[in-house]
Design an enzyme around this catalytic site. Structure first.
Site, PDB file in Angstrom:
ATOM      1  CG  ASN A 369     -14.386   8.393 -47.991  1.00 44.41           C
ATOM      2  OD1 ASN A 369     -13.553   7.536 -48.267  1.00 44.41           O
ATOM      3  ND2 ASN A 369     -14.829   9.280 -48.858  1.00 44.41           N
ATOM      4  N   GLY A 431     -11.985  10.295 -63.093  1.00 49.84           N
ATOM      5  CA  GLY A 431     -11.361  10.069 -61.789  1.00 49.84           C
ATOM      6  C   GLY A 431     -11.962   8.927 -60.995  1.00 49.84           C
ATOM      7  CD  GLN A 432     -16.573   4.826 -61.835  1.00 49.31           C
ATOM      8  OE1 GLN A 432     -16.294   4.432 -62.963  1.00 49.31           O
ATOM      9  NE2 GLN A 432     -17.779   4.729 -61.324  1.00 49.31           N
ATOM     10  CB  THR A 433     -10.444   4.714 -58.044  1.00 50.12           C
ATOM     11  OG1 THR A 433     -11.189   5.265 -56.970  1.00 50.12           O
ATOM     12  CG2 THR A 433      -9.398   5.697 -58.509  1.00 50.12           C
ATOM     13  CB  VAL A 434     -14.655   2.109 -56.385  1.00 48.80           C
ATOM     14  CG1 VAL A 434     -15.571   0.927 -56.107  1.00 48.80           C
ATOM     15  CG2 VAL A 434     -13.530   2.163 -55.360  1.00 48.80           C
ATOM     16  CG  HIS A 436     -20.722   0.141 -56.911  1.00 52.84           C
ATOM     17  ND1 HIS A 436     -20.857  -0.936 -56.067  1.00 52.84           N
ATOM     18  CD2 HIS A 436     -21.934   0.734 -56.952  1.00 52.84           C
ATOM     19  CE1 HIS A 436     -22.115  -0.985 -55.622  1.00 52.84           C
ATOM     20  NE2 HIS A 436     -22.781   0.023 -56.147  1.00 52.84           N
ATOM     21  CG  HIS A 440     -17.101  11.491 -53.796  1.00 51.72           C
ATOM     22  ND1 HIS A 440     -16.185  10.849 -53.010  1.00 51.72           N
ATOM     23  CD2 HIS A 440     -16.942  10.984 -55.049  1.00 51.72           C
ATOM     24  CE1 HIS A 440     -15.488   9.995 -53.749  1.00 51.72           C
ATOM     25  NE2 HIS A 440     -15.928  10.054 -54.999  1.00 51.72           N
TER      26      HIS A 440
END
Ligand SMILES: *[C@@H]1O[C@H](CO)[C@@H](O)[C@H](O)[C@H]1NC(C)=O
Ligand SMILES: *[C@@H]1O[C@H](CO)[C@@H](O)[C@H](O)[C@H]1NC(C)=O
Ligand SMILES: *[C@@H]1O[C@H](CO)[C@@H](O)[C@H](O)[C@H]1NC(C)=O
Ligand SMILES: *[C@@H]1O[C@H](CO)[C@@H](O)[C@H](O)[C@H]1NC(C)=O
Length: 492
Positions: A369, A431-434, A436, A440
């Site tokens: 990450n 809270g998903q930003t990407v 795809h 985590h």
């Protein structure tokens, strides 16, 4: 003699420099391939030729005379090497075919005996890898009335790099035609051997009768096999009825090259073999086949072509593991697909270079990450770029979680933790930003957050620029961490 199929007709489609793993769109057929041909002609050509390799596939009529059989092997290997083969495949029982069970057991040798030693010397002399499709290996002392039917891979420096003991033993009784009971004098193998990386591709080792059990070949594909080998001594009766159909079916359903060296002719008054040593491509075409008698045929394997077949018809994504379960190798036998098989991996709108990838399977990859919330915070991602968790197929879900489990164990161990948080932010409100799907994994330690659930708050904000919880790491830092973590999965 070599008989090439009409494969070349299929190859007019230009090859891609990158395979399906970089972007979901690559999974569908060659929509914009004409462009690629013009703009990257030289480049694709270069990759094209680098992924094509020659293999030699042998056919022989072994008898109980070990010296004669060895001479035949040495001649065949030299002949195949002379024709440019980088790897030569010999059939099952290439050391000898006994005239009785007792003779078979008495003539057996240990792995460090003369027969394998001579094969090692032949590999070095001819600078080729060898698949010794099956030799009669002396069983351990307490089982000395039996032997092992062992398939051995030797590299061009003469090292034995893998051995596989035939798992399915051939016990057959067709009155008046064939009577064979291998289990009378052979001990069955106890494990699947992970595919072996060779200059011609990753090879899954199987033997003869194993071809009737598709499960074991699918388990090898899960682990990364590109080539499945079935060195054989198929009987006349069963060969005439099933040999070609079985080999082609295994090639089509696994989308692997199938390489099957074979015994042929009358070995003794009681035993004869069908012959027809052949190579089948991942589309099911027979691309090489030996003529009658002892000999070798040479086939060209093209791993770009294999990737294309898999991209255009991604059966691995379509498996209904929810209906019939997953064909899986035991936990200890994990994927052998190296992360560097692709230059980069698509992650939503981003690209992750392969040196940041820790582990990959047929359907998923795990990467370090750029902004870990805690040390060892890594991501597990399906190779197919899909935004919502519910879009994943049952096969992808299964693979994602098995990968998460393995990767989670590795990061916990590496970072000295015994707990971990696993989280999926499924959609922007979560809270998903990407866009795809990704999972985590955060190794957790006593006191790492004030309140346990703070981890979720930090996860949500960690990759948003206005709350720099941790600084961005450099590519070098990430590559270094990935290299350390890879050691849990790959032996260099
Ligand atoms: C990846 O796929 C998306 C559509 O899903 C496409 O818009 C984008 O151009 C692709 N990226 C690459 C590098 O091919
Ligand atoms: C390919 O590359 C060579 C030099 O490497 C160049 O001379 C040739 O014109 C190129 N061909 C195409 C089609 O781009
Ligand atoms: C085979 O060997 C076993 C024990 O080693 C012996 O009892 C038997 O008579 C032998 N059979 C033949 C046909 O030689
Ligand atoms: C196989 O070898 C045996 C024994 O040497 C011989 O009798 C037979 O003709 C050979 N068959 C073929 C097809 O080569």
């Amino acid at each position: 003699m070599t008989i090439f199929g009409h494969l070349h007709l299929l190859r007019v489609i230009p090859l891609r420099a990158v395979t399906f793993c970089i972007n979901n769109t690559m999974l569908s057929a060659s929509s914009s391939s004409a462009n690629l041909l013009i703009t990257h002609h030289n480049h694709t050509k270069a990759i094209d030729s680098s992924k094509k390799v020659l293999v030699g596939v042998c056919q022989m009529n072994a008898t109980s005379n070990k010296a004669d059989n060895l001479q035949t092997i040495l001649d065949l290997v030299a002949s195949a090497a002379g024709r440019g083969a980088q790897m030569v495949f010999l059939p099952e029982a290439c050391d000898y075919i006994g005239e009785s069970k007792n003779q078979s057991v008495e003539c057996s040798e240990p792995l460090d005996g003369n027969f394998i030693h001579q094969c090692q010397k032949a590999a070095i002399r001819n600078k080729v890898w060898l698949s010794i499709g099956g030799f009669h290996q002396k069983a351990p002392e307490q089982e000395k009335s039996k032997l092992l039917n062992t398939h051995v891979i030797i590299d061009l420096d003469g090292n034995v790099v893998a051995t596989y003991d035939k798992a399915h033993l051939f016990d057959l009784d067709i009155p008046g035609k064939v009577h064979l009971c291998e289990s009378d004098y052979v001990l069955p193998g106890k494990k699947i051997v992970s595919p072996v990386q060779t200059p011609v591709g990753r090879i899954g080792l199987l033997t003869c009768y194993d071809v009737r059990f598709p499960e074991i070949s699918l388990a090898l594909v899960q682990q990364g096999a590109q080539i499945i080998t079935y060195p054989s001594a198929f009987t006349q009766t069963t060969g005439m009825a099933h040999w070609e159909s079985l080999l082609r079916a295994r090639a089509i359903e696994t989308q692997c090259y199938v390489v099957a060296a074979a015994q042929t002719g009358k070995h003794n008054p009681k035993r004869s073999s069908y012959g027809h040593a052949m190579v089948v491509d991942p589309w099911g075409a027979i691309i090489a086949q030996c003529s009658e008698g002892t000999g070798v045929c040479v086939a060209e394997l093209d791993l770009e072509y294999l990737e294309r077949v898999r991209s255009e018809m991604p059966v691995r994504l379509h498996r209904r593991t929810d209906l019939y379960g997953r064909i899986a190798a035991p936990e200890s036998q994990i994927s052998t697909i190296p992360p560097d098989d692709c230059h980069s991996y698509q992650f939503g709108h981003l690209k992750i270079t392969s040196n940041q990838v820790i582990y990959r399977t047929l359907l998923s990859f795990a990467a370090v990450n750029i902004k870990p919330v805690v040390p060892g915070h890594v991501l597990v991602v399906p190779l197919r770029a899909t935004a919502q968790f519910s879009d994943l197929s049952p096969a992808e879900v299964t693979d994602l979680f098995l990968t998460a489990q393995r990767v989670g164990d590795a990061v916990k161990k590496h970072f000295g933790a015994t707990s971990s948080t696993l989280a999926i932010q499924d959609g922007p409100e979560a809270g998903q930003t990407v866009k795809h799907v990704h999972l985590h994994i955060l190794p957790r330690k006593q006191g790492d957050f004030k309140e346990n659930d703070d981890v979720y708050q930090q996860l949500e904000s960690h990759d948003q620029d206005w709350t720099p919880i941790t600084k961005l790491r450099t590519q070098e830092e990430m590559a270094e961490e990935a290299a350390h973590l890879r050691q849990y999965f790959y032996h260099s």
